[in-house]
Design a protein around this motif. Structure first.
Motif, PDB file in Angstrom:
ATOM      1  N   PRO A   1     -48.254 -12.331 -19.698  1.00  0.00           N
ATOM      2  CA  PRO A   1     -48.787 -13.067 -20.848  1.00  0.00           C
ATOM      3  C   PRO A   1     -48.061 -14.401 -21.033  1.00  0.00           C
ATOM      4  O   PRO A   1     -46.884 -14.539 -20.682  1.00  0.00           O
TER       5      PRO A   1
ATOM      6  N   TYR B   1     -46.863 -15.722 -23.636  1.00  0.00           N
ATOM      7  CA  TYR B   1     -45.681 -15.692 -24.507  1.00  0.00           C
ATOM      8  C   TYR B   1     -44.420 -15.278 -23.744  1.00  0.00           C
ATOM      9  O   TYR B   1     -43.303 -15.666 -24.123  1.00  0.00           O
TER      10      TYR B   1
ATOM     11  N   LEU C   1     -43.471  -5.593 -22.573  1.00  0.00           N
ATOM     12  CA  LEU C   1     -44.331  -6.668 -23.071  1.00  0.00           C
ATOM     13  C   LEU C   1     -44.419  -6.635 -24.591  1.00  0.00           C
ATOM     14  O   LEU C   1     -44.350  -7.681 -25.257  1.00  0.00           O
ATOM     15  N   GLU C   2     -44.557  -5.444 -25.144  1.00  0.00           N
ATOM     16  CA  GLU C   2     -44.648  -5.329 -26.602  1.00  0.00           C
ATOM     17  C   GLU C   2     -43.333  -5.698 -27.277  1.00  0.00           C
ATOM     18  O   GLU C   2     -43.319  -6.335 -28.331  1.00  0.00           O
TER      19      GLU C   2
ATOM     20  N   TRP D   1     -41.100  -7.863 -26.228  1.00  0.00           N
ATOM     21  CA  TRP D   1     -40.921  -9.317 -26.234  1.00  0.00           C
ATOM     22  C   TRP D   1     -42.024 -10.044 -26.995  1.00  0.00           C
ATOM     23  O   TRP D   1     -41.846 -11.212 -27.357  1.00  0.00           O
ATOM     24  N   ARG D   2     -43.107  -9.363 -27.265  1.00  0.00           N
ATOM     25  CA  ARG D   2     -44.127  -9.969 -28.125  1.00  0.00           C
ATOM     26  C   ARG D   2     -43.588 -10.136 -29.546  1.00  0.00           C
ATOM     27  O   ARG D   2     -43.873 -11.127 -30.237  1.00  0.00           O
ATOM     28  N   HIS D   3     -42.772  -9.156 -29.972  1.00  0.00           N
ATOM     29  CA  HIS D   3     -42.316  -9.144 -31.366  1.00  0.00           C
ATOM     30  C   HIS D   3     -40.869  -9.604 -31.552  1.00  0.00           C
ATOM     31  O   HIS D   3     -40.484  -9.973 -32.659  1.00  0.00           O
TER      32      HIS D   3
END
Length: 199
Positions: free
Chosen positions: A10, A12, A98-99, A101-103
């Motif tokens: 992604p 981000y 991934l989740e 580092w998304r938050h």
């Protein structure tokens, strides 16, 4: 070589890496799980020395990782991972990273990836069963040579170390670990100064 040509992540992730939010160490974790999840294969850190053929319990298994049992949970060693493509534990760990580092904009724990792996192994009964099926080979087995580098070289001990494991995790930060790279007669001197890895 452009890493983006080989791994799909992604935007981000790339942005946070460029800003330094994601360190090189933790970016490499994301990359290794992305590649193993999609393509399968063997991830071997560049600081790993191989002194023989990999045993079939690694090459023939759908999943192999070194790990250690600590306080009732298994701590994954991410520097050597062998996996088939789309293995549920690898895929779930990748998605969890991934989740995360998304938050998050910081590393809560250096062993974040190992913690994500532990969560993945406990996600459901299928994952728990898959984890129980992985042969337990302790992380320490591939660290015997590293812990011996400062000691006087012995051909007999070197043969014993190789018989225990063809995989040896080393480092490029030898001096930070108190290893005198100039001392003669040590395992380090014999293997890396004299360049005599074979017995």
């Amino acid at each position: 070589v452009n890493l983006r040509d080989y791994v799909q992540l992604p935007d981000y992730i790339w942005e946070k890496y460029a800003k330094g939010v994601i360190s090189k160490t933790h970016m490499s974790d994301v990359v290794r799980f992305a590649l193993l999840s999609e393509k399968g294969g063997i991830w071997i850190d560049s600081t790993t020395l191989l002194t023989g053929f990999l045993p079939t319990y690694i090459t023939d298994a759908p999943l192999f990782v070194y790990h250690s049992d600590q306080f009732g949970s298994s701590l994954l060693s991410v520097n050597f991972i062998s996996s088939c493509a789309h293995h549920p534990l690898v895929e779930d760990t990748f998605l969890l990273l991934l989740e995360y580092w998304r938050h998050e904009n910081r590393t809560v724990d250096y062993n974040t990836t190992a913690l994500m792996w532990t969560i993945a192994t406990r996600k459901n009964e299928i994952n728990s069963k898959l984890w129980r099926e992985v042969l337990f080979v302790p992380t320490g087995l591939k660290e015997i040579l590293f812990n011996t580098l400062s000691k006087p070289f012995s051909k007999e001990k070197w043969e014993q170390i190789q018989s225990l494991s063809p995989v040896h995790k080393l480092t490029y930060k030898f001096q930070e670990f108190g290893i005198d790279t100039n001392a003669p007669g040590t395992f380090y001197h014999q293997l890396f100064v004299l360049d005599n890895v074979t017995p």
